[in-house]
Scaffold this motif. Structure first.
Motif, PDB file in Angstrom:
ATOM      1  N   VAL A  22       3.116  18.887  36.797  1.00 23.70           N
ATOM      2  CA  VAL A  22       3.214  17.672  35.630  1.00 23.70           C
ATOM      3  C   VAL A  22       3.919  16.416  36.218  1.00 23.70           C
ATOM      4  N   GLY A  23       4.738  16.867  37.128  1.00 24.09           N
ATOM      5  CA  GLY A  23       5.219  15.705  38.069  1.00 24.09           C
ATOM      6  C   GLY A  23       4.000  14.854  38.937  1.00 24.09           C
ATOM      7  N   VAL A  24       3.335  15.752  39.412  1.00 24.48           N
ATOM      8  CA  VAL A  24       2.437  15.153  40.338  1.00 24.48           C
ATOM      9  C   VAL A  24       1.362  14.285  39.389  1.00 24.48           C
ATOM     10  N   LEU A  25       1.097  14.865  38.172  1.00 26.09           N
ATOM     11  CA  LEU A  25      -0.056  14.405  37.374  1.00 26.09           C
ATOM     12  C   LEU A  25       0.483  13.161  36.360  1.00 26.09           C
ATOM     13  N   SER A  26       1.973  13.073  36.306  1.00 28.35           N
ATOM     14  CA  SER A  26       2.578  11.886  35.304  1.00 28.35           C
ATOM     15  C   SER A  26       2.105  10.534  35.730  1.00 28.35           C
ATOM     16  N   PRO A  27       2.012   9.992  37.276  1.00 27.92           N
ATOM     17  CA  PRO A  27       1.581   8.668  37.428  1.00 27.92           C
ATOM     18  C   PRO A  27       0.300   8.422  36.974  1.00 27.92           C
ATOM     19  N   PHE A  28      -0.696   9.410  36.692  1.00 29.06           N
ATOM     20  CA  PHE A  28      -1.888   9.183  36.188  1.00 29.06           C
ATOM     21  C   PHE A  28      -2.320   9.181  34.603  1.00 29.06           C
ATOM     22  N   PHE A  29      -1.297   9.859  34.095  1.00 29.93           N
ATOM     23  CA  PHE A  29      -1.620  10.334  32.569  1.00 29.93           C
ATOM     24  C   PHE A  29      -0.285  10.240  31.887  1.00 29.93           C
ATOM     25  N   ASN A  30      -0.276   9.333  30.729  1.00 27.98           N
ATOM     26  CA  ASN A  30       0.852   9.134  29.525  1.00 27.98           C
ATOM     27  C   ASN A  30       0.781  10.525  28.816  1.00 27.98           C
ATOM     28  N   TYR A  31       2.061  10.689  28.095  1.00 32.63           N
ATOM     29  CA  TYR A  31       2.013  11.503  26.892  1.00 32.63           C
ATOM     30  C   TYR A  31       2.228  13.015  27.267  1.00 32.63           C
ATOM     31  N   LEU A  32       2.544  13.430  28.624  1.00 35.74           N
ATOM     32  CA  LEU A  32       2.599  14.696  28.967  1.00 35.74           C
ATOM     33  C   LEU A  32       3.897  15.075  28.507  1.00 35.74           C
ATOM     34  N   ASP A  33       3.887  16.495  28.096  1.00 39.55           N
ATOM     35  CA  ASP A  33       5.375  17.228  27.578  1.00 39.55           C
ATOM     36  C   ASP A  33       5.863  17.875  28.970  1.00 39.55           C
ATOM     37  N   TYR A  34       7.001  17.082  29.142  1.00 39.20           N
ATOM     38  CA  TYR A  34       7.889  17.332  30.559  1.00 39.20           C
ATOM     39  C   TYR A  34       8.708  18.742  30.080  1.00 39.20           C
ATOM     40  N   ASP A  35       8.836  19.073  28.849  1.00 37.57           N
ATOM     41  CA  ASP A  35       9.572  20.165  28.537  1.00 37.57           C
ATOM     42  C   ASP A  35       8.980  21.508  28.631  1.00 37.57           C
TER      43      ASP A  35
END
Length: 265
Positions: free
Chosen positions: A118-131
């Motif tokens: 998720v950390g790698v994907l986060s710069p490219f996609f909003n709205y990811l559930d980090y929890d």
């Protein structure tokens, strides 16, 4: 309880090659995540994702919660739809990434590339559930077809059971995944596992939509498939269908380079 499950396969993607002896992967287009087996969608796939988005935003019942494989192409496929749904406060406003819904790789003497976090994907996609914490994950050196189905069945059981107990009481779940996993989802939800895994039963065209409705309180095994890989909303219709053809094992293969053209992945 959860009542409906929608399943989509990612749209048309770029390609890569793999040396089945060394396990060296090379992609034709550099992946945003730096992982060779994690290419972006091709231009045609982007068009498919926009057409899919219009359809997903009009579903009845509407989507309440979204789960996805961790690969870039799945999230890129979902993005046009989730951007619209989430901006309107719909579909739970977060995507839950679960490696248990990820790609199928055949058994090998080497480790396959690890999917992005998720950390790698986060710069490219909003709205990811980090929890959110994934239910399961494939083994690094691949799976047999039976192990794939076991992994998918276990993951679905845990996801559906958790959603049944969710205070928000979601009724409709959307999953974005891959060809082999989409077939396994159909078999595990309905309980219709053929004696021959190569049986052509559940379809998995690129950017297609399948729909399953619940028949009992059981989490898996008794759902009804009411739509099997619909593509009527896509201008190109049904493309890149796929079915199992043996174990796809990399062990004891001849010394050749295999090109992954997207017939499955």
């Amino acid at each position: 309880m959860l009542e409906v499950i929608y399943v989509v396969r990612h749209a048309f993607r770029a390609n890569w090659t793999v040396n089945p002896i060394t396990g060296e992967y090379n992609s034709t287009i550099t992946s945003p995540t730096g992982i060779p087996t994690d290419p972006p969608l091709a231009a045609h796939g982007v068009e498919q994702s926009n057409e899919l988005a219009k359809h997903l935003c009009s579903l009845d019942p509407p989507i309440d919660v979204v789960y996805s494989s961790p690969f870039y192409r799945c999230l890129q496929t979902l993005k046009p739809a989730t951007d619209k749904l989430f901006s309107n406060g719909l579909a739970g406003s977060r995507i839950r990434i679960d490696t248990g819904l990820g790609e199928f790789y055949g058994r090998a003497d080497f480790n396959h590339p690890t999917p992005p976090t998720v950390g790698v994907l986060s710069p490219f996609f909003n709205y990811l559930d980090y929890d959110y914490i994934s239910v399961s994950a494939p083994t690094p050196n691949g799976e047999t077809i039976q192990e794939l189905h076991d992994r998918v069945g276990f993951t679905l059981n845990r996801i559906i059971s958790a959603l049944d107990e969710d205070p928000a009481q979601p009724k409709a779940l959307l999953i974005c995944t891959h060809a082999a996993t989409m077939i396994a989802i159909g078999r595990m939800l309905t309980g219709n596992m053929p004696e021959d895994p190569d049986t052509d039963d559940f379809q998995c065209f690129t950017a297609s939509l399948s729909k399953f409705t619940r028949q009992s309180s059981e989490a898996v095994g008794s759902w009804n498939c009411v739509i099997n890989s619909e593509t009527a909303f896509l201008s190109g219709g049904a493309e890149r269908g796929w079915k199992f053809n043996g174990e796809e094992s990399f062990i004891q293969l001849p010394h050749v380079v295999v090109e992954a053209k997207g017939a499955r992945l």
